[in-house]
Write a protein that holds these residues in place. Structure first.
Motif, PDB file in Angstrom:
ATOM      1  N   VAL A 111       0.832  -1.203   0.000  1.00 44.26           N
ATOM      2  CA  VAL A 111       0.000   0.000   0.000  1.00 44.26           C
ATOM      3  C   VAL A 111       0.867   1.254   0.000  1.00 44.26           C
ATOM      4  O   VAL A 111       0.597   2.211  -0.719  1.00 44.26           O
ATOM      5  CB  VAL A 111      -0.947   0.007   1.223  1.00 44.26           C
ATOM      6  CG1 VAL A 111      -1.673   1.337   1.353  1.00 44.26           C
ATOM      7  CG2 VAL A 111      -1.946  -1.137   1.128  1.00 44.26           C
ATOM      8  N   SER A 112       1.918   1.237   0.802  1.00 41.87           N
ATOM      9  CA  SER A 112       2.782   2.414   0.936  1.00 41.87           C
ATOM     10  C   SER A 112       4.240   1.951   1.077  1.00 41.87           C
ATOM     11  O   SER A 112       4.742   1.802   2.190  1.00 41.87           O
ATOM     12  CB  SER A 112       2.346   3.230   2.157  1.00 41.87           C
ATOM     13  OG  SER A 112       3.108   4.403   2.266  1.00 41.87           O
ATOM     14  N   PRO A 113       4.899   1.690  -0.052  1.00 41.23           N
ATOM     15  CA  PRO A 113       6.274   1.184   0.007  1.00 41.23           C
ATOM     16  C   PRO A 113       7.175   2.062   0.876  1.00 41.23           C
ATOM     17  O   PRO A 113       7.134   3.292   0.794  1.00 41.23           O
ATOM     18  CB  PRO A 113       6.723   1.217  -1.457  1.00 41.23           C
ATOM     19  CG  PRO A 113       5.450   1.130  -2.243  1.00 41.23           C
ATOM     20  CD  PRO A 113       4.439   1.888  -1.420  1.00 41.23           C
ATOM     21  N   GLY A 114       7.942   1.395   1.734  1.00 35.30           N
ATOM     22  CA  GLY A 114       8.868   2.108   2.602  1.00 35.30           C
ATOM     23  C   GLY A 114       8.268   2.577   3.914  1.00 35.30           C
ATOM     24  O   GLY A 114       8.966   3.164   4.743  1.00 35.30           O
ATOM     25  N   THR A 115       6.971   2.324   4.117  1.00 39.99           N
ATOM     26  CA  THR A 115       6.345   2.733   5.374  1.00 39.99           C
ATOM     27  C   THR A 115       7.040   2.057   6.548  1.00 39.99           C
ATOM     28  O   THR A 115       7.628   0.985   6.404  1.00 39.99           O
ATOM     29  CB  THR A 115       4.838   2.387   5.378  1.00 39.99           C
ATOM     30  OG1 THR A 115       4.261   2.881   6.583  1.00 39.99           O
ATOM     31  CG2 THR A 115       4.596   0.893   5.318  1.00 39.99           C
ATOM     32  N   ALA A 116       6.950   2.669   7.708  1.00 41.12           N
ATOM     33  CA  ALA A 116       7.548   2.072   8.907  1.00 41.12           C
ATOM     34  C   ALA A 116       6.768   0.853   9.383  1.00 41.12           C
ATOM     35  O   ALA A 116       7.303   0.030  10.126  1.00 41.12           O
ATOM     36  CB  ALA A 116       7.616   3.111  10.029  1.00 41.12           C
TER      37      ALA A 116
END
Length: 139
Positions: A111-116
């Motif tokens: 959904v959100s590459p690189g999210t924590a």
């Protein structure tokens, strides 16, 4: 010889009775609202909110997220999840729908590459139940 109770005693007893009745009414209303919230969350998500709370704990979500009243949910890495059911946007980009919450819980990196938020390999049923639990967090 019997004495009639003084007016102060009668008024004190009446006040005590009214206080207890009001307290019972407040507790009853609180329990009813919680039950309705769980029923609505289950109906709108197709999940089991009670099992979802257990899964939330089992997956360790509380190590990053805080939710009042949930043991182990004291994290300060991700946002607190109190009131998430009333938010318009989740994950910074998705409208707050049961399907989107499930997607986010199952595969946050997609959904959100690189999210924590890490991918915890949450299965479909677990994600649905976690979503139902999160939808009980209206306040």
């Amino acid at each position: 010889m019997l004495r009639s109770p003084s007016t102060k005693v009668v008024l004190a007893a009446l006040a005590g009775t009214l206080f207890v009745a009001a307290l019972i009414g407040a507790i009853w209303e609180y329990a009813r609202e919680g039950s309705q919230l769980r029923e609505h969350a289950a109906a709108s998500t197709g999940g089991d909110p009670s099992r979802g709370e257990s899964m939330f704990i089992q997956y360790g979500c509380g190590s990053c997220h805080a939710i009042k009243g949930v043991r182990t949910a004291t994290g300060m890495v991700g946002p607190p999840l109190d009131g998430i059911a009333q938010r318009v946007i989740i994950a910074g980009r998705l409208s707050n729908t049961p399907d989107n919450v499930e997607k986010w819980v199952r595969d946050p990196q997609h959904v959100s590459p690189g999210t924590a938020m890490p991918d915890l390999n949450v299965g479909a049923r677990d994600a649905r139940d976690i979503t139902a639990f999160l939808y009980t967090q209206a306040k």
